[in-house]
Design a protein around this motif. Structure first.
Motif, PDB file in Angstrom:
ATOM      1  N   LEU A  10      84.313 -21.050 -58.341  1.00 33.29           N
ATOM      2  CA  LEU A  10      83.228 -20.179 -58.892  1.00 33.29           C
ATOM      3  C   LEU A  10      81.967 -20.624 -59.185  1.00 33.29           C
ATOM      4  CD1 LEU A  10      86.121 -18.486 -58.646  1.00 33.29           C
ATOM      5  CD2 LEU A  10      85.530 -17.483 -60.878  1.00 33.29           C
ATOM      6  N   VAL A  42      80.734 -18.801 -65.542  1.00 32.45           N
ATOM      7  CA  VAL A  42      81.526 -17.885 -66.362  1.00 32.45           C
ATOM      8  C   VAL A  42      80.684 -17.080 -67.355  1.00 32.45           C
ATOM      9  CG1 VAL A  42      83.150 -19.743 -66.521  1.00 32.45           C
ATOM     10  CG2 VAL A  42      81.391 -19.726 -68.239  1.00 32.45           C
ATOM     11  N   TRP A  99      89.233 -22.607 -69.378  1.00 31.88           N
ATOM     12  CA  TRP A  99      88.894 -21.487 -68.474  1.00 31.88           C
ATOM     13  C   TRP A  99      87.653 -21.748 -67.572  1.00 31.88           C
ATOM     14  CZ3 TRP A  99      90.660 -16.618 -71.476  1.00 31.88           C
ATOM     15  CH2 TRP A  99      92.082 -16.613 -71.267  1.00 31.88           C
ATOM     16  N   ALA A 143      89.243 -14.964 -65.868  1.00 31.11           N
ATOM     17  CA  ALA A 143      89.839 -16.324 -65.892  1.00 31.11           C
ATOM     18  C   ALA A 143      91.384 -16.284 -65.921  1.00 31.11           C
ATOM     19  CB  ALA A 143      89.105 -17.431 -66.438  1.00 31.11           C
ATOM     20  N   MET A 154      91.195 -16.508 -58.603  1.00 31.16           N
ATOM     21  CA  MET A 154      89.952 -16.785 -58.506  1.00 31.16           C
ATOM     22  C   MET A 154      89.495 -17.420 -57.298  1.00 31.16           C
ATOM     23  SD  MET A 154      88.717 -18.099 -62.429  1.00 31.16           S
ATOM     24  CE  MET A 154      90.115 -19.390 -62.804  1.00 31.16           C
ATOM     25  N   SER A 164      94.144 -19.855 -61.104  1.00 34.48           N
ATOM     26  CA  SER A 164      93.199 -20.340 -59.920  1.00 34.48           C
ATOM     27  C   SER A 164      93.353 -19.738 -58.707  1.00 34.48           C
ATOM     28  CB  SER A 164      93.342 -22.067 -59.945  1.00 34.48           C
ATOM     29  OG  SER A 164      95.015 -22.033 -59.707  1.00 34.48           O
ATOM     30  N   ALA A 196      87.778 -22.429 -63.648  1.00 28.45           N
ATOM     31  CA  ALA A 196      86.807 -21.682 -63.075  1.00 28.45           C
ATOM     32  C   ALA A 196      86.024 -22.135 -61.825  1.00 28.45           C
ATOM     33  CB  ALA A 196      85.844 -20.611 -63.802  1.00 28.45           C
ATOM     34  N   ARG A 210      86.782 -15.703 -54.534  1.00 31.01           N
ATOM     35  CA  ARG A 210      85.454 -16.193 -54.132  1.00 31.01           C
ATOM     36  C   ARG A 210      85.428 -16.249 -52.408  1.00 31.01           C
ATOM     37  NH1 ARG A 210      80.396 -18.283 -54.645  1.00 31.01           N
ATOM     38  NH2 ARG A 210      80.169 -20.037 -53.201  1.00 31.01           N
ATOM     39  N   ASN A 265      82.457 -10.349 -60.920  1.00 33.40           N
ATOM     40  CA  ASN A 265      83.224 -11.004 -62.085  1.00 33.40           C
ATOM     41  C   ASN A 265      84.495 -10.832 -61.783  1.00 33.40           C
ATOM     42  OD1 ASN A 265      83.463  -8.809 -63.664  1.00 33.40           O
ATOM     43  ND2 ASN A 265      82.440  -9.814 -65.435  1.00 33.40           N
ATOM     44  N   THR A 267      85.664 -15.360 -69.714  1.00 33.17           N
ATOM     45  CA  THR A 267      86.580 -16.259 -70.375  1.00 33.17           C
ATOM     46  C   THR A 267      87.130 -15.342 -71.635  1.00 33.17           C
ATOM     47  OG1 THR A 267      84.693 -17.202 -71.821  1.00 33.17           O
ATOM     48  CG2 THR A 267      85.475 -18.179 -69.799  1.00 33.17           C
ATOM     49  N   ALA A 308      83.566 -15.716 -63.801  1.00 32.49           N
ATOM     50  CA  ALA A 308      84.767 -15.391 -64.641  1.00 32.49           C
ATOM     51  C   ALA A 308      84.608 -15.384 -66.119  1.00 32.49           C
ATOM     52  CB  ALA A 308      85.934 -16.751 -64.222  1.00 32.49           C
ATOM     53  N   SER A 329      88.035 -23.774 -59.262  1.00 32.78           N
ATOM     54  CA  SER A 329      88.432 -22.868 -58.339  1.00 32.78           C
ATOM     55  C   SER A 329      87.303 -22.469 -57.316  1.00 32.78           C
ATOM     56  CB  SER A 329      89.074 -21.472 -59.019  1.00 32.78           C
ATOM     57  OG  SER A 329      90.219 -21.978 -59.709  1.00 32.78           O
TER      58      SER A 329
END
Length: 247
Positions: free
Chosen positions: A157, A160, A148, A89, A96, A93, A152, A100, A86, A121, A119, A155
């Motif tokens: 992901l 979360v 967030w 967030a 993140m 972006s 995520a 990834r 992880n 939060t 991510a 972005s």
């Protein structure tokens, strides 16, 4: 399966302490969380030792730095074999996406399974007073978690980490396949400790959690195996009554 929805937090700082818990619970529990305390206390090799004992690892280090640094760190964490890693967030972006993309590239280069990248939060220890007054965020905690979570997802992901109180909100805005990992789980009658926004295991699963994280109510119980079995039974019952799709 219920055993893969339960993540037991190894909140200890020694290799021997962690592996003793893993040996005791690995037959019941599919996932263990390695956080900062254990990772810094026992070293990165503890992740591989847990995997070799037959369990999966959620590596909870909450990466939060400039995109280049987080991308490089993500590459290293992929090599550990962890199934979930992880970031935070709040890093934005670009950070993140770097996590990834770097994880994907490293997993492909080494022929390793791609871990879920999720991510964090708003921490479950943060209530509204701390959120507004100490951290300086206006409005409701839920609004920041929603923002967030959407960031995520945009972005790239996989999901979360959020408190149980935001599960339904995140599920509604991010869809059925988005992973939601929830700490702040306390079986009925358990002490809250430093958690503020909490639910029972059954409530969290019915709300749509993909995985729940339980620490002290299992690892601090007089009979840890029985405590884990009770949580698993509640997860299974909630999944059946709520029509949960196990994933």
């Amino acid at each position: 399966m219920p055993r893969d929805k339960l993540i037991v937090a190894l909140d200890v700082d020694t290799r021997d302490g962690a592996l003793a818990l893993v040996r005791e619970l690995a037959g019941q529990v599919g996932f263990f969380k390695v956080g900062m305390e254990l990772f810094y206390g026992a070293g990165s090799g503890i992740v591989r030792e847990i995997i070799d004992a037959g369990a999966k690892v959620f590596l909870d280090l909450k990466l939060h730095d400039i995109p280049n640094t987080v991308g490089r760190a993500a590459r290293v964490l992929v090599r550990s074999g962890a199934s979930i890693i992880n970031v935070h967030a709040a890093g934005g972006s670009a950070m993140m996406r770097a996590a990834r993309e770097s994880a994907c590239e490293e997993a492909g280069r080494l022929g390793l399974p791609m871990p879920l990248v999720v991510a964090v939060t708003v921490l479950t220890s943060i209530d509204r007073e701390a959120f507004n007054r100490e951290l300086g965020f206006p409005g409701e905690v839920e609004d920041r978690v929603k923002a967030w979570a959407l960031l995520a997802r945009e972005s790239g992901l996989d999901g979360v980490v959020c408190s149980p109180r935001e599960i339904g909100l995140v599920r509604n805005v991010c869809g059925p396949d988005f992973k939601i990992i929830t700490p702040g789980i306390r079986p009925a009658g358990a002490q809250l400790g430093d958690q503020r926004r909490v639910m029972t295991p059954g409530e969290a699963v019915r709300a749509g959690a993909s995985h729940i994280v339980v620490g002290r109510p299992v690892t601090g119980a007089p009979d840890r195996a029985a405590a884990a079995s009770a949580v698993l039974a509640e997860i299974a019952e909630a999944g059946l009554s709520g029509g949960t799709r196990w994933s």
